[in-house]
Design a protein around this motif. Structure first.
Motif, PDB file in Angstrom:
ATOM      1  N   ALA A  58       0.839  -1.207   0.000  1.00  0.00           N
ATOM      2  CA  ALA A  58       0.000   0.000   0.000  1.00  0.00           C
ATOM      3  C   ALA A  58       0.874   1.257   0.000  1.00  0.00           C
ATOM      4  O   ALA A  58       0.610   2.202  -0.747  1.00  0.00           O
ATOM      5  CB  ALA A  58      -0.944   0.003   1.203  1.00  0.00           C
ATOM      6  N   ARG A  59       1.894   1.271   0.830  1.00  0.00           N
ATOM      7  CA  ARG A  59       2.785   2.442   0.877  1.00  0.00           C
ATOM      8  C   ARG A  59       3.486   2.637  -0.454  1.00  0.00           C
ATOM      9  O   ARG A  59       3.589   3.750  -0.962  1.00  0.00           O
ATOM     10  CB  ARG A  59       3.833   2.292   1.980  1.00  0.00           C
ATOM     11  N   LEU A  60       3.971   1.551  -1.019  1.00  0.00           N
ATOM     12  CA  LEU A  60       4.651   1.645  -2.306  1.00  0.00           C
ATOM     13  C   LEU A  60       3.699   2.154  -3.381  1.00  0.00           C
ATOM     14  O   LEU A  60       4.072   2.992  -4.203  1.00  0.00           O
ATOM     15  CB  LEU A  60       5.239   0.289  -2.700  1.00  0.00           C
ATOM     16  N   ALA A  61       2.476   1.649  -3.357  1.00  0.00           N
ATOM     17  CA  ALA A  61       1.478   2.105  -4.339  1.00  0.00           C
ATOM     18  C   ALA A  61       1.254   3.607  -4.192  1.00  0.00           C
ATOM     19  O   ALA A  61       1.260   4.346  -5.184  1.00  0.00           O
ATOM     20  CB  ALA A  61       0.168   1.339  -4.166  1.00  0.00           C
ATOM     21  N   TYR A  62       1.063   4.068  -2.974  1.00  0.00           N
ATOM     22  CA  TYR A  62       0.844   5.496  -2.750  1.00  0.00           C
ATOM     23  C   TYR A  62       2.036   6.308  -3.254  1.00  0.00           C
ATOM     24  O   TYR A  62       1.866   7.327  -3.936  1.00  0.00           O
ATOM     25  CB  TYR A  62       0.590   5.789  -1.268  1.00  0.00           C
ATOM     26  N   LEU A  63       3.228   5.871  -2.918  1.00  0.00           N
ATOM     27  CA  LEU A  63       4.429   6.613  -3.308  1.00  0.00           C
ATOM     28  C   LEU A  63       4.646   6.612  -4.821  1.00  0.00           C
ATOM     29  O   LEU A  63       5.314   7.500  -5.349  1.00  0.00           O
ATOM     30  CB  LEU A  63       5.653   6.055  -2.576  1.00  0.00           C
ATOM     31  N   LYS A  64       4.053   5.651  -5.499  1.00  0.00           N
ATOM     32  CA  LYS A  64       4.136   5.607  -6.965  1.00  0.00           C
ATOM     33  C   LYS A  64       2.968   6.365  -7.603  1.00  0.00           C
ATOM     34  O   LYS A  64       2.827   6.365  -8.818  1.00  0.00           O
ATOM     35  CB  LYS A  64       4.135   4.169  -7.468  1.00  0.00           C
ATOM     36  N   GLY A  65       2.111   6.960  -6.771  1.00  0.00           N
ATOM     37  CA  GLY A  65       0.996   7.723  -7.298  1.00  0.00           C
ATOM     38  C   GLY A  65      -0.276   6.918  -7.502  1.00  0.00           C
ATOM     39  O   GLY A  65      -1.216   7.389  -8.128  1.00  0.00           O
ATOM     40  N   GLU A  66      -0.323   5.722  -6.954  1.00  0.00           N
ATOM     41  CA  GLU A  66      -1.482   4.838  -7.104  1.00  0.00           C
ATOM     42  C   GLU A  66      -2.332   4.861  -5.830  1.00  0.00           C
ATOM     43  O   GLU A  66      -2.468   3.872  -5.125  1.00  0.00           O
ATOM     44  CB  GLU A  66      -1.012   3.420  -7.432  1.00  0.00           C
ATOM     45  N   ARG A  67      -2.919   6.011  -5.564  1.00  0.00           N
ATOM     46  CA  ARG A  67      -3.695   6.246  -4.342  1.00  0.00           C
ATOM     47  C   ARG A  67      -4.844   5.242  -4.176  1.00  0.00           C
ATOM     48  O   ARG A  67      -5.070   4.718  -3.089  1.00  0.00           O
ATOM     49  CB  ARG A  67      -4.221   7.676  -4.351  1.00  0.00           C
ATOM     50  N   GLU A  68      -5.592   4.995  -5.231  1.00  0.00           N
ATOM     51  CA  GLU A  68      -6.743   4.081  -5.146  1.00  0.00           C
ATOM     52  C   GLU A  68      -6.311   2.660  -4.791  1.00  0.00           C
ATOM     53  O   GLU A  68      -7.001   1.969  -4.042  1.00  0.00           O
ATOM     54  CB  GLU A  68      -7.557   4.099  -6.446  1.00  0.00           C
ATOM     55  N   THR A  69      -5.181   2.230  -5.319  1.00  0.00           N
ATOM     56  CA  THR A  69      -4.662   0.905  -4.961  1.00  0.00           C
ATOM     57  C   THR A  69      -4.306   0.876  -3.479  1.00  0.00           C
ATOM     58  O   THR A  69      -4.634  -0.079  -2.774  1.00  0.00           O
ATOM     59  CB  THR A  69      -3.426   0.556  -5.812  1.00  0.00           C
ATOM     60  N   ALA A  70      -3.653   1.935  -3.007  1.00  0.00           N
ATOM     61  CA  ALA A  70      -3.288   2.008  -1.595  1.00  0.00           C
ATOM     62  C   ALA A  70      -4.536   1.966  -0.712  1.00  0.00           C
ATOM     63  O   ALA A  70      -4.566   1.254   0.305  1.00  0.00           O
ATOM     64  CB  ALA A  70      -2.486   3.283  -1.321  1.00  0.00           C
TER      65      ALA A  70
END
Length: 135
Positions: free
Chosen positions: A55-67
């Motif tokens: 989740a953190r990695l997704a957010y940091l990559k700009g994938e907020r919905e995945t996070a």
């Protein structure tokens, strides 16, 4: 012990990356930790740390919905567990990601829950936990 070591190590690597405005492939930093966690016997104690990292990695990559989707799964998966502080960490994080009225409610509830777990300053605790959301 492996679970704790790998989880803390990966969190420190991500936090350092965030705090120093690191560049490069953040996933590569924690790849080995995720592999080690995934090798542990299946169950709540290793599924959740791996999901949180993702989740953190997704957010940091700009994938907020995945996070958001992953953190909702974490909160639901832990709902009946005794690890209240971890649930509250995830609810707080989820609230920040979701935003709006729902997010404010999640954060407020999580603050109360963290205080109930003995955390005297939930916001400071969370700044150390997810600096990318609370700068």
């Amino acid at each position: 012990m492996c679970l704790l070591a790998q989880t803390l190590h990966s969190r420190l690597l991500i936090n350092h990356h965030v705090e120093t405005d690191g560049s490069g492939n953040i996933e590569a930093l924690v790849r080995d930790d995720i592999k080690q966690l995934a090798r542990l016997p299946p169950g709540l104690l290793n599924e959740i740390p791996v999901a949180r990292l993702r989740a953190r990695l997704a957010y940091l990559k700009g994938e907020r919905e995945t996070a958001i989707r992953v953190l909702r799964w974490c909160v639901q998966r832990m709902a009946d567990s005794d690890i209240r502080q971890e649930i509250e960490h995830d609810r707080y994080t989820l609230g920040l990601l979701v935003g709006g009225e729902e997010g404010r409610g999640l954060v407020a509830s999580a603050r109360e829950g963290l205080i109930g777990c003995g955390i005297s300053d939930p916001d400071a605790n969370m700044r150390a936990y997810i600096p990318e959301l609370l700068r």
